[in-house]
Design an enzyme around this catalytic site. Structure first.
Site, PDB file in Angstrom:
ATOM      1  N   SER A 170       0.830  -1.202   0.000  1.00 36.64           N
ATOM      2  CA  SER A 170       0.000   0.000   0.000  1.00 36.64           C
ATOM      3  C   SER A 170       0.870   1.259   0.000  1.00 36.64           C
ATOM      4  O   SER A 170       1.663   1.459  -0.917  1.00 36.64           O
ATOM      5  CB  SER A 170      -0.965  -0.040   1.194  1.00 36.64           C
ATOM      6  N   ASP A 198       0.058  -4.224  -3.992  1.00 31.55           N
ATOM      7  CA  ASP A 198      -1.121  -3.367  -4.156  1.00 31.55           C
ATOM      8  C   ASP A 198      -0.824  -1.930  -3.733  1.00 31.55           C
ATOM      9  O   ASP A 198      -1.387  -1.417  -2.748  1.00 31.55           O
ATOM     10  CB  ASP A 198      -2.319  -3.905  -3.374  1.00 31.55           C
ATOM     11  N   HIS A 263      -7.448  -5.651  -0.799  1.00 34.91           N
ATOM     12  CA  HIS A 263      -6.217  -4.855  -0.667  1.00 34.91           C
ATOM     13  C   HIS A 263      -5.146  -5.624   0.111  1.00 34.91           C
ATOM     14  O   HIS A 263      -3.966  -5.620  -0.264  1.00 34.91           O
ATOM     15  CB  HIS A 263      -6.561  -3.547   0.040  1.00 34.91           C
TER      16      HIS A 263
END
Length: 334
Positions: A170, A198, A263
C-alpha cells in the site's frame, strides 16, 4: 462496520485528493499547519530478523549497532526490507508471516520498517481514516530513512546493492519507491528489486513517476494489483500482475464492501509465493483468458522472488483461488 468505515474512507480520500498535493511534503503547506501524524527519524523503528535471531526487538538508527549482525565488519546476507502501509505496523501478523516465510526460504537478513506514528496508526480509531493525506505525505520521508539504512549497509558493511530487495504494501510500496529514488540520488546504485504489493491508489495513481513507485526505482520492479480503490489498476512496474484482473479478489465478498480484504490479499498472495515455488502464474494480458496450462517459460511469468529470472515483462493476468495457497496452476511449474 469496518467495511462501512472504509467505504466512507474512499469518499473522504477522493475529496482530499483535489485539495492537497501528495507524495512530496514540500508541495503542501496546508498539511504542515496541522499534522496529527508527524514524521521523525526517532519514531521510526526496525525489527531485524535472521534465522539465528528471531526476536521482535525494536531498533533505531542510534541503536542498530546493538544488534549482533551490525556488530560485524561485513554483512553477508541477502537483505530484504518489508514496509507496511497506512494505519498498520511491522508487527502485524501478515508481515511477520512474510518475514518468517523468507527466513524459511533462505538465509536472509529481514528488516521490517515500523513507521506507525507517521502512518497514523496510533490515532483514535474513529478519526485516523480521515488522516490518510498526512500519512501519504510522509511516504517520501520514510523512503529517505530506508535509503539512510541502505547507505549504512553498503558503505559500512559492504553489502552490494544487488543483494538488497524492498517489499512494501500500500503506502509502503510508494515508500519503497521513494527509497529507490533516494539511493540513486546518493549514487549508491539501484536496488536489485522492489516489490509493490497493491500500491496505494488514492493520492498517487494520477501522479508522475517522480511522485510514486515507478519502474525506474530499481533494476526490477514487480507490482501485484489486488484492488482498484484502495489500490490502482495503473501499470507501475517492470511487471504488473493483475490478480483476478486486479480487483474483487475471490473470497473477499462484493466489490467495494470487500475492498479491504482484496487490498490485504496482496500480502498473503506474495507470502504464499515465497513458500511455494511458482505458486501463481501470470499470463500476458494480451492472451487473457489463456489457461495457465498452456503457459511456457518464454511467455508467462511466475509471481514471487524468481519473477525477474523470466524473460517476459509487461502486464499479466493471474487467476487465483479463494483460499491459501491460492494456486490456480494445478501443480504446473514453468
Amino acid at each position: 462496520m469496518m467495511n462501512l468505515k472504509y467505504l466512507l474512507f474512499f469518499c473522504l480520500v477522493q475529496a482530499l485528493h483535489y485539495c492537497y498535493a501528495y507524495g512530496d511534503p514540500s508541495l503542501s503547506n496546508e498539511l504542515d499547519r496541522f499534522n496529527p501524524c508527524p514524521y521523525s527519524d526517532d519514531t521510526v523503528k526496525m525489527i531485524i530478523l535472521t534465522r539465528e535471531n528471531k526476536k521482535h526487538d525494536f531498533y533505531t538508527l542510534n541503536t542498530i549497532k546493538n544488534h549482533n549482525e551490525f556488530k560485524k565488519s561485513t554483512i553477508k546476507h541477502q537483505v530484504v526490507f518489508i514496509t507496511h502501509g497506512f494505519t498498520s505496523t511491522a508487527t502485524a501478523e501478515n508481515f511477520l508471516a512474510m518475514a518468517e516465510a523468507l527466513l524459511d526460504k533462505g538465509n536472509y537478513l529481514v528488516i521490517l520498517i515500523d513507521w506507525r506514528v507517521a502512518a497514523c496508526t496510533n490515532e483514535m480509531a474513529g478519526v485516523k481514516l480521515a488522516y490518510y493525506s498526512y500519512a501519504a505525505s510522509n511516504t517520501r520521508l520514510v523512503g529517505n530513512y530506508i535509503a539512510t539504512v541502505t547507505k549504512m549497509l553498503v558503505q559500512q558493511y559492504n553489502v552490494p546493492m544487488a543483494n538488497i530487495r524492498l517489499i512494501g504494501h500500500s503506502l509502503g510500496a510508494h515508500t519503497s519507491g521513494f527509497a529507490g529514488k533516494k539511493v540513486q540520488e546518493l549514487r549508491l546504485g539501484k536496488y536489485s528489486e522492489i516489490i509493490g504489493l497493491d500500491p496505494a491508489g488514492p493520492s498517487f495513481k494520477s501522479q508522475e513517476c517522480s511522485q510514486r513507485i515507478c519502474e525506474t526505482d530499481a533494476n526490477y520492479v514487480q507490482i501485484i494489483h489486488t484492488s482498484n480503490h484502495l489500490g490502482t489498476l495503473v501499470t507501475l512496474g517492470t511487471v504488473d500482475f493483475y490478480m483476478n484482473n486486479g480487483y474483487n479478489q475471490p473470497g473477499c465478498g462484493l466489490p467495494i464492501i470487500g475492498e479491504t480484504c482484496s487490498h490485504t490479499r496482496a500480502v498473503k498472495y506474495f507470502t504464499e509465493c515465497i513458500r511455494h515455488e511458482c505458486c501463481l502464474i501470470g499470463v500476458p494480458q494480451s492472451k487473457n483468458p489463456q489457461p495457465v496450462s498452456k503457459c511456457t517459460r518464454n511467455e508467462c511469468v511466475c509471481v514471487g522472488l524468481n519473477a525477474k529470472t523470466y524473460p517476459k515483462t509487461g502486464s499479466f493476468y493471474v487467476p487465483v483461488e479463494s483460499k491459501a495457497p491460492y494456486c490456480n496452476n494445478k501443480g504446473k511449474i514453468i
